[in-house]
Design a protein around this motif. Structure first.
Motif, mmCIF file in Angstrom:
data_model
loop_
_atom_site.group_PDB
_atom_site.id
_atom_site.type_symbol
_atom_site.label_atom_id
_atom_site.label_comp_id
_atom_site.label_asym_id
_atom_site.label_seq_id
_atom_site.Cartn_x
_atom_site.Cartn_y
_atom_site.Cartn_z
ATOM 1 N N PRO A 182 -3.298 6.905 3.000
ATOM 2 C CA PRO A 182 -2.382 7.510 3.963
ATOM 3 C C PRO A 182 -2.584 7.020 5.398
ATOM 4 N N GLN A 183 -3.767 6.553 5.738
ATOM 5 C CA GLN A 183 -4.098 6.059 7.069
ATOM 6 C C GLN A 183 -3.756 7.081 8.159
ATOM 7 N N LEU A 184 -3.996 8.375 7.883
ATOM 8 C CA LEU A 184 -3.696 9.436 8.847
ATOM 9 C C LEU A 184 -4.907 9.835 9.681
ATOM 10 N N GLN A 185 -6.073 9.315 9.349
ATOM 11 C CA GLN A 185 -7.297 9.605 10.082
ATOM 12 C C GLN A 185 -8.048 8.299 10.313
ATOM 13 N N PRO A 186 -8.894 8.254 11.364
ATOM 14 C CA PRO A 186 -9.717 7.054 11.540
ATOM 15 C C PRO A 186 -10.823 6.959 10.483
ATOM 16 N N PHE A 187 -11.256 8.117 9.960
ATOM 17 C CA PHE A 187 -12.231 8.170 8.874
ATOM 18 C C PHE A 187 -11.998 9.488 8.136
ATOM 19 N N GLY A 188 -12.566 9.645 6.966
ATOM 20 C CA GLY A 188 -12.371 10.861 6.187
ATOM 21 C C GLY A 188 -11.459 10.636 4.997
ATOM 22 N N GLU A 189 -11.078 11.729 4.373
ATOM 23 C CA GLU A 189 -10.322 11.650 3.122
ATOM 24 C C GLU A 189 -8.939 11.025 3.283
ATOM 25 N N LEU A 190 -8.304 11.219 4.433
ATOM 26 C CA LEU A 190 -6.978 10.640 4.662
ATOM 27 C C LEU A 190 -7.054 9.243 5.274
ATOM 28 N N ALA A 191 -8.205 8.615 5.142
ATOM 29 C CA ALA A 191 -8.385 7.259 5.655
ATOM 30 C C ALA A 191 -8.857 6.303 4.567
ATOM 31 N N ARG A 192 -8.883 6.745 3.329
ATOM 32 C CA ARG A 192 -9.339 5.851 2.264
ATOM 33 C C ARG A 192 -8.320 5.814 1.124
ATOM 34 N N TYR A 193 -8.508 4.851 0.231
ATOM 35 C CA TYR A 193 -7.577 4.653 -0.876
ATOM 36 C C TYR A 193 -7.802 5.686 -1.978
ATOM 37 N N HIS A 194 -6.677 6.200 -2.530
ATOM 38 C CA HIS A 194 -6.720 7.173 -3.612
ATOM 39 C C HIS A 194 -5.970 6.609 -4.820
ATOM 40 N N PRO A 195 -6.611 6.594 -6.003
ATOM 41 C CA PRO A 195 -5.900 6.161 -7.210
ATOM 42 C C PRO A 195 -4.724 7.101 -7.464
ATOM 43 N N SER A 196 -3.547 6.528 -7.696
ATOM 44 C CA SER A 196 -2.319 7.309 -7.839
ATOM 45 C C SER A 196 -1.436 6.707 -8.918
ATOM 46 N N ILE A 197 -0.445 7.503 -9.343
ATOM 47 C CA ILE A 197 0.528 7.074 -10.340
ATOM 48 C C ILE A 197 1.918 7.317 -9.775
ATOM 49 N N VAL A 198 2.814 6.348 -9.903
ATOM 50 C CA VAL A 198 4.195 6.515 -9.455
ATOM 51 C C VAL A 198 4.898 7.418 -10.466
ATOM 52 N N ARG A 199 5.387 8.578 -10.011
ATOM 53 C CA ARG A 199 6.024 9.558 -10.899
ATOM 54 C C ARG A 199 7.534 9.424 -10.947
ATOM 55 N N TRP A 200 8.165 9.057 -9.830
ATOM 56 C CA TRP A 200 9.619 8.949 -9.797
ATOM 57 C C TRP A 200 10.027 7.951 -8.715
ATOM 58 N N ILE A 201 11.258 7.410 -8.873
ATOM 59 C CA ILE A 201 11.808 6.461 -7.914
ATOM 60 C C ILE A 201 13.275 6.816 -7.704
ATOM 61 N N ARG A 202 13.695 6.956 -6.447
ATOM 62 C CA ARG A 202 15.093 7.204 -6.098
ATOM 63 C C ARG A 202 15.429 6.420 -4.843
ATOM 64 N N ASP A 203 16.396 5.519 -4.945
ATOM 65 C CA ASP A 203 16.788 4.659 -3.824
ATOM 66 C C ASP A 203 15.542 3.953 -3.279
ATOM 67 N N GLY A 204 15.230 4.110 -2.003
ATOM 68 C CA GLY A 204 14.049 3.480 -1.427
ATOM 69 C C GLY A 204 12.835 4.383 -1.418
ATOM 70 N N ASP A 205 12.996 5.637 -1.904
ATOM 71 C CA ASP A 205 11.886 6.589 -1.932
ATOM 72 C C ASP A 205 11.210 6.600 -3.299
ATOM 73 N N PHE A 206 9.935 6.925 -3.313
ATOM 74 C CA PHE A 206 9.230 7.115 -4.576
ATOM 75 C C PHE A 206 8.097 8.107 -4.367
ATOM 76 N N GLY A 207 7.746 8.797 -5.438
ATOM 77 C CA GLY A 207 6.694 9.806 -5.383
ATOM 78 C C GLY A 207 5.458 9.345 -6.117
ATOM 79 N N VAL A 208 4.295 9.598 -5.518
ATOM 80 C CA VAL A 208 3.033 9.281 -6.175
ATOM 81 C C VAL A 208 2.249 10.563 -6.389
ATOM 82 N N HIS A 209 1.561 10.620 -7.501
ATOM 83 C CA HIS A 209 0.714 11.752 -7.869
ATOM 84 C C HIS A 209 -0.724 11.255 -7.841
ATOM 85 N N PHE A 210 -1.573 11.917 -7.050
ATOM 86 C CA PHE A 210 -2.969 11.508 -6.967
ATOM 87 C C PHE A 210 -3.685 11.859 -8.259
ATOM 88 N N GLU A 211 -4.481 10.922 -8.777
ATOM 89 C CA GLU A 211 -5.232 11.185 -10.005
ATOM 90 C C GLU A 211 -6.226 12.313 -9.807
#
Length: 144
Positions: free
Chosen positions: A99-128
């Motif tokens: 997400p790159q929402l923090q300089p460090f911490g949980e919102l600053a690192r990569y999370h394994p995810s699965i693409v659940r749906w796709i609509r137009d240019g949007d898509f949803g990911v579910h964190f494992e």
């Protein structure tokens, strides 16, 4: 190892694999559909008009690209492909999302995810694995 059963989901109506979730009280059932998941029981934090400022990054075997974060919750995120650099993902594809929402911490690192749906240019990911942060903590970070 998770306890699973192949049965009809009371939420989406599909007959699919259901996973037993021992912490059910906020949810209506101890069983969670692996197709529709439990994305609706997690409070989503809308990024709003600042979506153009909140770039996350996804990484697959074939690509590494920036995406816009539309909303995010402890269980997943709604992402938008950047118009200048469109991203092509497939439903069910595994990827890493930062997400790159923090300089460090949980919102600053990569999370394994699965693409659940796709609509137009949007898509949803579910964190494992759901984020350890509560929705209110995510909201503070996004809104500041």
């Amino acid at each position: 190892m998770a306890l699973i059963e192949f049965k009809r989901c009371p939420h989406c109506g599909k007959t699919t694999w259901q996973e037993f979730v021992p912490q059910a009280p906020p949810a209506p059932s101890y069983w969670r559909c692996r197709d529709c998941g439990d994305r609706r029981d997690a409070r989503r934090i809308s990024v709003g008009q600042s979506a153009l400022l909140n770039h996350g990054r996804i990484q697959t075997d074939q690509l590494c690209a920036d995406v816009l974060i539309v909303d995010i919750s402890p269980r997943g995120a709604k992402l938008r492909s950047d118009e200048e650099m469109p991203v092509v993902v497939r439903e069910g594809e595994r990827l890493l999302f930062n997400p790159q929402l923090q300089p460090f911490g949980e919102l600053a690192r990569y999370h394994p995810s699965i693409v659940r749906w796709i609509r137009d240019g949007d898509f949803g990911v579910h964190f494992e694995r759901p984020l350890a942060m509560a929705s209110v903590d995510i909201m503070r970070i996004v809104k500041n």
